[in-house]
Design a protein around this motif. Sequence first.
Motif, PDB file in Angstrom:
ATOM      1  N   VAL A   7      -2.207  -4.365   9.330  1.00 28.27           N
ATOM      2  CA  VAL A   7      -1.599  -3.171   9.877  1.00 28.27           C
ATOM      3  C   VAL A   7      -0.957  -2.417   8.728  1.00 28.27           C
ATOM      4  O   VAL A   7       0.070  -2.810   8.195  1.00 28.27           O
ATOM      5  N   ARG A   8      -1.570  -1.334   8.307  1.00 30.96           N
ATOM      6  CA  ARG A   8      -1.086  -0.588   7.153  1.00 30.96           C
ATOM      7  C   ARG A   8      -0.110   0.502   7.556  1.00 30.96           C
ATOM      8  O   ARG A   8       0.655   0.974   6.735  1.00 30.96           O
ATOM      9  N   TYR A   9      -0.167   0.889   8.820  1.00 31.08           N
ATOM     10  CA  TYR A   9       0.723   1.939   9.269  1.00 31.08           C
ATOM     11  C   TYR A   9       1.633   1.418  10.364  1.00 31.08           C
ATOM     12  O   TYR A   9       1.200   0.742  11.271  1.00 31.08           O
ATOM     13  N   ASP A  25       0.879  -1.169   0.000  1.00 25.11           N
ATOM     14  CA  ASP A  25       0.000   0.000   0.000  1.00 25.11           C
ATOM     15  C   ASP A  25       0.915   1.216   0.000  1.00 25.11           C
ATOM     16  O   ASP A  25       1.606   1.488   0.982  1.00 25.11           O
ATOM     17  N   ASP A  85     -12.465   3.332   7.462  1.00 24.34           N
ATOM     18  CA  ASP A  85     -11.310   2.483   7.186  1.00 24.34           C
ATOM     19  C   ASP A  85     -10.014   3.228   7.474  1.00 24.34           C
ATOM     20  O   ASP A  85      -9.084   2.682   8.082  1.00 24.34           O
ATOM     21  N   GLU A 136      -9.527   3.374  11.150  1.00 18.70           N
ATOM     22  CA  GLU A 136      -9.078   2.103  11.720  1.00 18.70           C
ATOM     23  C   GLU A 136      -7.591   1.896  11.481  1.00 18.70           C
ATOM     24  O   GLU A 136      -6.860   1.432  12.364  1.00 18.70           O
ATOM     25  N   HIS A 137      -7.125   2.255  10.305  1.00 18.70           N
ATOM     26  CA  HIS A 137      -5.688   2.131  10.032  1.00 18.70           C
ATOM     27  C   HIS A 137      -4.886   3.029  10.976  1.00 18.70           C
ATOM     28  O   HIS A 137      -3.838   2.644  11.495  1.00 18.70           O
ATOM     29  N   GLN A 164      -7.905  -6.986   8.939  1.00 21.32           N
ATOM     30  CA  GLN A 164      -7.489  -5.595   8.966  1.00 21.32           C
ATOM     31  C   GLN A 164      -5.975  -5.534   9.062  1.00 21.32           C
ATOM     32  O   GLN A 164      -5.416  -5.448  10.137  1.00 21.32           O
ATOM     33  N   GLN A 205      -4.639   1.520  14.445  1.00 26.49           N
ATOM     34  CA  GLN A 205      -3.603   0.506  14.541  1.00 26.49           C
ATOM     35  C   GLN A 205      -2.221   1.133  14.692  1.00 26.49           C
ATOM     36  O   GLN A 205      -1.341   0.586  15.367  1.00 26.49           O
ATOM     37  N   ALA A 234       0.759   3.520   3.007  1.00 34.37           N
ATOM     38  CA  ALA A 234       1.091   3.015   4.338  1.00 34.37           C
ATOM     39  C   ALA A 234       2.532   3.387   4.675  1.00 34.37           C
ATOM     40  O   ALA A 234       3.313   3.775   3.809  1.00 34.37           O
TER      41      ALA A 234
END
Length: 266
Positions: free
Chosen positions: A171-173, A90, A243, A246-247, A169, A250, A93
């Motif tokens: 963990v994008r970050y 991503d 969304d 939520e990212h 979900q 996290q 991210a």
Amino acid sequence: MTARLLKGACIVALLPLMAACATGARSGGGPRLPVVTDPAPIVSGTMRPYQIRGRWYRPAEQPDYDETGTASWYGDQFNGRPTATGERFDMYALTAAHKTLPLPGLVEVTNLSNGRSLVVRINDRGPFVDGRIIDLSRGAADQLGLLQQGVGEVRVRYLGPAPRLGSAQPVRYAAAVAPAPAAPRPEPAPEVGAYWIQAGSFSDRRAARQVAGRLGERATVDVTGQGDTPRYRVLVGPWSDPDAAEHARQAVVARGYADALLISGR
């Protein structure tokens, strides 16, 4: 990136979300960095020696890795493709690629031209260009102030294993080391229709302000309760998209606030 270069990399199933971090002080003072208490296992296939354009690279455990060099960034061309760990890339991210560090891992990257620091998740291999030591996602490069020039001199310090991923979900970050907070500003209550992250609730206003300061400019303190028992909530946001919120939650968890909640201003 590695979908083209490392097609044989081991792709693993994503594990249930169990990311829980504490904070530890950086040696010599300065921002506090995450200490992962429930690390994701190293993807074994990514630790094998591999060859790119006739050159061999040998991944290894490097607990004392601390190197200065040139960083670059990558984005649209690889967005959505699998990385070396099997995670989807991503470009927004906070992730990066490294040639030899264990995957997945966390590194602190400091832009030497402006002093900005960021903790990113290493989940890919690269960059395969002489003189470059790390390839940042577009989002990481943007936060470090490297997006416009494309490359820049950075310091990269290995922090250890990254937290586990969740199958639903991801963990994008990773955790960002926020700059010093700006001058005090009003402390608004949550906006109607917006999404916020509640990092914590405190009985002591000073403690709440300290946490908000560590979480950066988007963090505010909201007072709830009445009489002799007010509560001071540290809120981060707002976000209009659940969304995205939520990212961001996290990311707050990765900063050491394991009880962070996603709340709505409705």
